[in-house]
Design an enzyme around this catalytic site. Structure first.
Site, mmCIF file in Angstrom:
data_model
loop_
_atom_site.group_PDB
_atom_site.id
_atom_site.type_symbol
_atom_site.label_atom_id
_atom_site.label_comp_id
_atom_site.label_asym_id
_atom_site.label_seq_id
_atom_site.Cartn_x
_atom_site.Cartn_y
_atom_site.Cartn_z
ATOM 1 N N ALA A 14 0.779 -1.240 0.000
ATOM 2 C CA ALA A 14 0.000 0.000 0.000
ATOM 3 C C ALA A 14 0.813 1.293 0.000
ATOM 4 C CB ALA A 14 -0.950 0.001 1.195
ATOM 5 N N PHE A 17 4.008 3.692 -5.202
ATOM 6 C CA PHE A 17 3.546 4.757 -6.096
ATOM 7 C C PHE A 17 2.148 4.462 -6.653
ATOM 8 C CE2 PHE A 17 3.756 6.114 -10.741
ATOM 9 C CZ PHE A 17 3.327 7.415 -10.515
ATOM 10 N N ASP A 64 7.317 -10.241 4.360
ATOM 11 C CA ASP A 64 7.790 -11.022 3.209
ATOM 12 C C ASP A 64 6.591 -11.699 2.561
ATOM 13 O OD1 ASP A 64 8.962 -12.659 1.347
ATOM 14 O OD2 ASP A 64 10.385 -13.591 2.729
ATOM 15 N N TYR A 167 13.318 -9.225 -14.705
ATOM 16 C CA TYR A 167 12.152 -8.571 -14.092
ATOM 17 C C TYR A 167 10.911 -8.755 -14.969
ATOM 18 C CZ TYR A 167 8.686 -5.057 -13.109
ATOM 19 O OH TYR A 167 7.477 -4.435 -12.871
ATOM 20 N N LYS A 171 7.239 -10.889 -14.089
ATOM 21 C CA LYS A 171 5.847 -10.436 -14.166
ATOM 22 C C LYS A 171 5.007 -11.422 -14.973
ATOM 23 C CE LYS A 171 4.554 -7.263 -12.519
ATOM 24 N NZ LYS A 171 4.107 -6.978 -11.139
#
Length: 341
Positions: A14, A17, A64, A167, A171
């Site tokens: 939360a 950005f 975590d 990265y 995703k």
């Protein structure tokens, strides 16, 4: 039928950005929000931002997200989940340990936690254009990206890839894991995933040092503060405004037709030359710091992007690049003055 005031929504990560804007959107629409953060200090920072909503905002500490049972306490009494938390870093020591596994496990942990709570009916996961992009094709000018596209990187290749590639792959693997979970487990809740590219817009999360900006804000700030002398090369020429991305999460949660669907949230293509021109035109006080492109420099042809599904199903209308960059820059200039005090 229950109203927003009857529902409490868990929003993971939360303090980030994008998540800050999602929290704001749900609070403004009357929901109660429980945010997960990694520390009491982060909770205090978010609480300060939304002090006017203190009666409808609470927090759960999840240090975590990849640990078994990470969200077991956080989901108690929750009606819906917006999952934004995922590792976002390009410089890591171990691609698998630091990126791939945390992204996958964090996603599966939130879905397992939701499965254990019968009152949770909807889950929305923040995925990314990174999960769609075929990095091997480069700028791929003949292609139009849609929700049908998937990053084709294999797990084995991602383990040995550079940080950016790993990265992006993380995703894709995390989102695929979510859809595989839905197909295999057939849980009582439905799922939607949101796939934005580079996200700009006002910085509203807690920032105490201009060197600690989120990646996309830093992307614009470097074009404003004199640290760059030439317009940089464009890496991912598609963008979205953070307020549109937050709105997409809200709509995906609320609209029945959106569930069990994937959405590409983008305003379209752009390049850094356009960004620099917007900055110079709107902020004369910094125009001498904004880099110029070389005379005669031609912008390369790039892939196209389609937001038709988001418009048709979610009813989205997207902000212009000029309004987004202008609002981003204004927030950065205000933040700069605040931080310097």
């Amino acid at each position: 039928m229950s109203t927003p005031r009857d529902q409490e929504i868990l929003i993971t990560g939360a303090s980030g950005f994008v998540a800050t804007h999602i929290v704001k959107s749900f609070l403004e629409h009357g929901y109660r929000v429980r945010g997960t953060v990694r520390s009491e200090q982060s909770a205090a920072n978010v609480r300060d931002i939304f002090s006017q909503y203190s009666d409808r905002l609470s927090f759960a500490i999840v240090k975590d997200i990849a640990q078994p049972g990470a969200f077991e306490e956080a989901v108690k009494g929750i009606d819906g989940i917006i999952h934004t938390a995922s590792p976002f870093q390009f410089v890591v020591e171990d691609q698998e340990k630091d990126l791939l596994q945390p992204a996958i496990r964090g996603t599966l942990e939130i879905l397992r936690a939701a499965q254990a709570r019968s009152r949770i009916t909807r889950v929305v996961i923040t995925s990314s254009f990174a999960a769609m992009a075929n990095l091997h094709q480069g700028l791929w000018p003949e292609h139009t990206y849609t929700e049908a596209d998937w990053n084709p990187e294999t797990y084995e290749n991602a383990r040995a890839a550079d940080g950016v590639s790993a990265y992006c792959a993380s995703k894709a693997f995390a989102e695929k894991a979510a859809w595989d979970f839905m197909e295999k487990e057939k849980p009582h809740f439905s799922l939607a995933t949101i796939c934005p590219p580079m996200i700009y817009g006002p910085v509203e999360q807690c920032v105490q040092d201009m060197s600690k900006l989120n990646t996309s804000a830093a992307d614009i700030y470097q074009l404003m503060n004199g640290s760059m002398t030439e317009v940089p090369v464009m890496g991912f020429p598609a963008w979205a405004d953070v307020r549109d991305v937050a709105d997409a999460h809200l709509r995906a949660f609320q609209i029945n037709e959106a569930m069990n669907e994937r959405f590409f949230i983008t305003s379209g293509n752009y390049n850094y030359q356009q960004v620099c021109e917007i900055l110079r035109a709107n902020f004369p006080q910094i125009k001498d710091k904004v880099p110029h492109s070389q005379i005669g420099q031609i912008q390369p042809a790039v892939y196209k992007v389609s937001n038709q599904k988001a418009q048709a199903v979610l009813g989205m209308r997207f902000r212009s690049l000029e309004s987004s960059i202008k609002d981003t820059a204004e927030s950065l200039l205000k933040l700069e003055k605040k931080v310097e005090k």
